[in-house]
Design a protein around this motif. Structure first.
Motif, PDB file in Angstrom:
ATOM      1  N   GLN A  63     -59.252  18.198 -43.280  1.00 55.68           N
ATOM      2  CA  GLN A  63     -59.592  17.786 -41.922  1.00 55.68           C
ATOM      3  C   GLN A  63     -60.525  18.789 -41.255  1.00 55.68           C
ATOM      4  O   GLN A  63     -61.475  18.418 -40.562  1.00 55.68           O
ATOM      5  CB  GLN A  63     -58.321  17.608 -41.089  1.00 55.68           C
ATOM      6  N   ARG A  64     -60.269  20.114 -41.490  1.00 57.65           N
ATOM      7  CA  ARG A  64     -61.143  21.142 -40.907  1.00 57.65           C
ATOM      8  C   ARG A  64     -62.550  21.047 -41.481  1.00 57.65           C
ATOM      9  O   ARG A  64     -63.548  21.212 -40.767  1.00 57.65           O
ATOM     10  CB  ARG A  64     -60.544  22.533 -41.154  1.00 57.65           C
ATOM     11  N   GLU A  65     -62.654  20.817 -42.803  1.00 59.06           N
ATOM     12  CA  GLU A  65     -63.983  20.673 -43.418  1.00 59.06           C
ATOM     13  C   GLU A  65     -64.704  19.449 -42.845  1.00 59.06           C
ATOM     14  O   GLU A  65     -65.921  19.490 -42.580  1.00 59.06           O
ATOM     15  CB  GLU A  65     -63.825  20.540 -44.932  1.00 59.06           C
ATOM     16  N   HIS A  66     -63.982  18.367 -42.652  1.00 61.64           N
ATOM     17  CA  HIS A  66     -64.594  17.157 -42.074  1.00 61.64           C
ATOM     18  C   HIS A  66     -65.069  17.418 -40.659  1.00 61.64           C
ATOM     19  O   HIS A  66     -66.185  17.019 -40.266  1.00 61.64           O
ATOM     20  CB  HIS A  66     -63.569  16.012 -42.102  1.00 61.64           C
ATOM     21  N   ASP A  67     -64.255  18.087 -39.844  1.00 59.85           N
ATOM     22  CA  ASP A  67     -64.653  18.372 -38.461  1.00 59.85           C
ATOM     23  C   ASP A  67     -65.834  19.323 -38.412  1.00 59.85           C
ATOM     24  O   ASP A  67     -66.689  19.225 -37.519  1.00 59.85           O
ATOM     25  CB  ASP A  67     -63.469  18.966 -37.689  1.00 59.85           C
ATOM     26  N   TRP A  68     -65.911  20.263 -39.365  1.00 62.01           N
ATOM     27  CA  TRP A  68     -67.028  21.221 -39.379  1.00 62.01           C
ATOM     28  C   TRP A  68     -68.345  20.525 -39.703  1.00 62.01           C
ATOM     29  O   TRP A  68     -69.390  20.856 -39.179  1.00 62.01           O
ATOM     30  CB  TRP A  68     -66.729  22.316 -40.408  1.00 62.01           C
ATOM     31  N   VAL A  69     -68.267  19.477 -40.581  1.00 65.38           N
ATOM     32  CA  VAL A  69     -69.488  18.758 -40.981  1.00 65.38           C
ATOM     33  C   VAL A  69     -69.860  17.697 -39.949  1.00 65.38           C
ATOM     34  O   VAL A  69     -71.001  17.584 -39.502  1.00 65.38           O
ATOM     35  CB  VAL A  69     -69.297  18.122 -42.377  1.00 65.38           C
ATOM     36  N   TYR A  70     -68.927  16.877 -39.521  1.00 67.54           N
ATOM     37  CA  TYR A  70     -69.200  15.720 -38.677  1.00 67.54           C
ATOM     38  C   TYR A  70     -68.789  15.898 -37.225  1.00 67.54           C
ATOM     39  O   TYR A  70     -69.065  15.037 -36.391  1.00 67.54           O
ATOM     40  CB  TYR A  70     -68.478  14.486 -39.239  1.00 67.54           C
ATOM     41  N   GLY A  71     -68.116  16.994 -36.931  1.00 67.31           N
ATOM     42  CA  GLY A  71     -67.631  17.166 -35.571  1.00 67.31           C
ATOM     43  C   GLY A  71     -66.233  16.605 -35.425  1.00 67.31           C
ATOM     44  O   GLY A  71     -65.829  15.709 -36.171  1.00 67.31           O
ATOM     45  N   PRO A  72     -65.501  17.148 -34.470  1.00 65.74           N
ATOM     46  CA  PRO A  72     -64.126  16.667 -34.298  1.00 65.74           C
ATOM     47  C   PRO A  72     -64.113  15.230 -33.796  1.00 65.74           C
ATOM     48  O   PRO A  72     -64.958  14.810 -33.022  1.00 65.74           O
ATOM     49  CB  PRO A  72     -63.542  17.637 -33.260  1.00 65.74           C
TER      50      PRO A  72
END
Length: 294
Positions: free
Chosen positions: A30-39
Motif C-alpha cells: 500500500q505504501r509503494e502504491h501511495d508513493w507512485v500514485y498518491g494516497p
C-alpha cells in the motif's frame, strides 16, 4: 487427551508469524502504491434519503386536427399530444374527459393559427407549445389540459394558396400606392396650378415647347378654366373621411376587414346609433374562412 479445549484451536507460533508477515506485506504494497500514485481519497458515503413516490403520470391522447390560417382554405395539418387531469370540484364529472381535453386544445390552437400564415409553421408551432404547455383548467369542468407536443405540417396546396395570396396583396398594395400618387398629382394640378391663371400659363408653356404665341391664346382659356374650378364647391370634410375609410377597408384582408366592421358596429351601438350598426356590410362566412377570426 488434554482437558484444555482451547489448546486445540489456539494459533501456533508459526501461524501468528505468518499472519503478521501477510499484514506487513499488505502495508508495504500500500505504501509503494501511495508513493507512485498518491494516497487514495476516501470516498464519502452518500446519505440515502427516502424519496416520496413519483406521482402517477397524466393520461395523454394524440390526435390530428385541421387548423385554419389567415388565408381562407389554406390550413395547417396538426398532430397534437394532450395530457389531462380530472380534479375534484363542484361541477358534474364529465363522462369522457378526453373529449373535453381534445376540444379545448383544438379550439385554443385554432385561435392562434387563425392569425398566422402557413409559411411560418415553425414559429406557430413554438407559440402553441409556449402558450398551451401549462396545465390549465377548462372553464365549467373538472378537467385540466396541457399540450405535451405539437407538430404542424403544411400541405403543398395550402403553401401555394398562401404564396398566391401574398402576391395578390403585394399587387393590391402597390396599386393603392400608385392610385394615391395619381390622386395627389391631380389635386396638386387643380389646387396649385390650374387655379392660378399665371401659373397655369407657365405650366402650359413648359409642357408644350415654350410656344409663346399659342400660350397667349391659351392663357384666356386657362383663365376661364380657373374661374370654372373656383365655382365648384369643395368636397366636405365628412365626404373626405368616408372616402378614406372606404378605401382603407377595401385594402384590408378578409379577417382584418371583419374585425374592423365588428368594432365599428360596437362603436355605433355604444353611442346610441344601432341603426347605423345594422347597415354595415356583413361578410359571408365563406369570406371569413368559415369562422370568426381570432
Amino acid at each position: 487427551m488434554g482437558t484444555d479445549p482451547w489448546s486445540e484451536v489456539k494459533p501456533t507460533m508459526r501461524g501468528r508469524f505468518g499472519n503478521w508477515l501477510r499484514r506487513w506485506q499488505q502495508r508495504r504494497a500500500q505504501r509503494e502504491h501511495d508513493w507512485v500514485y498518491g494516497p487514495q481519497q476516501q470516498q464519502p458515503v452518500a446519505l440515502q434519503l427516502r424519496q416520496p413516490p413519483a406521482p402517477p403520470p397524466y393520461p395523454t391522447v394524440q390526435f390530428t386536427a385541421v387548423l385554419p390560417s389567415r388565408v381562407p382554405h389554406a390550413e395547417f395539418q396538426a398532430t397534437i399530444t394532450v395530457a389531462w387531469e380530472v380534479t375534484a370540484g363542484t361541477e358534474a364529472v364529465h363522462a369522457k374527459p378526453e373529449s373535453v381535453a381534445r376540444r379545448e386544445i383544438e379550439r385554443r390552437a385554432a385561435e392562434i393559427t387563425a392569425t398566422a400564415l402557413v409559411l411560418h409553421s415553425e414559429q406557430v408551432q413554438h407559440r402553441i407549445e409556449a402558450e398551451l404547455g401549462v396545465l390549465t383548467r377548462v372553464e365549467g369542468s373538472q378537467v385540466s389540459v396541457q399540450v405535451r407536443e405539437v407538430e404542424l405540417a403544411v400541405p403543398e396546396e395550402s403553401r401555394a394558396a398562401t404564396e398566391l395570396y401574398q402576391e395578390v396583396q403585394r399587387r393590391k398594395l402597390a396599386r393603392g400606392w400608385e392610385r394615391d400618387l395619381h390622386i395627389e398629382e391631380l389635386r396638386h394640378l387643380k389646387d396649385d396650378i390650374l387655379s392660378d391663371p399665371a401659373m397655369a400659363t407657365v405650366w402650359w408653356l413648359h409642357n408644350n415647347g415654350n410656344q409663346v404665341d399659342q400660350a397667349l391664346e391659351m392663357s384666356t382659356k386657362l383663365r376661364r378654366l380657373a374661374e370654372v374650378l373656383a365655382d365648384q364647391p369643395e368636397q366636405s370634410n365628412p365626404d373626405t373621411v368616408v372616402s378614406l375609410v372606404d378605401r382603407f377597408v377595401d385594402r384590408l384582408p378578409e379577417g382584418a376587414r371583419w374585425r374592423l366592421l365588428s368594432n365599428l358596429a360596437e362603436v355605433f351601438s355604444h353611442y346610441g346609433s344601432p341603426d347605423l350598426a345594422s347597415e354595415l356590410p356583413q361578410l359571408r362566412p365563406a369570406e371569413r374562412g368559415g369562422q370568426e377570426p381570432a
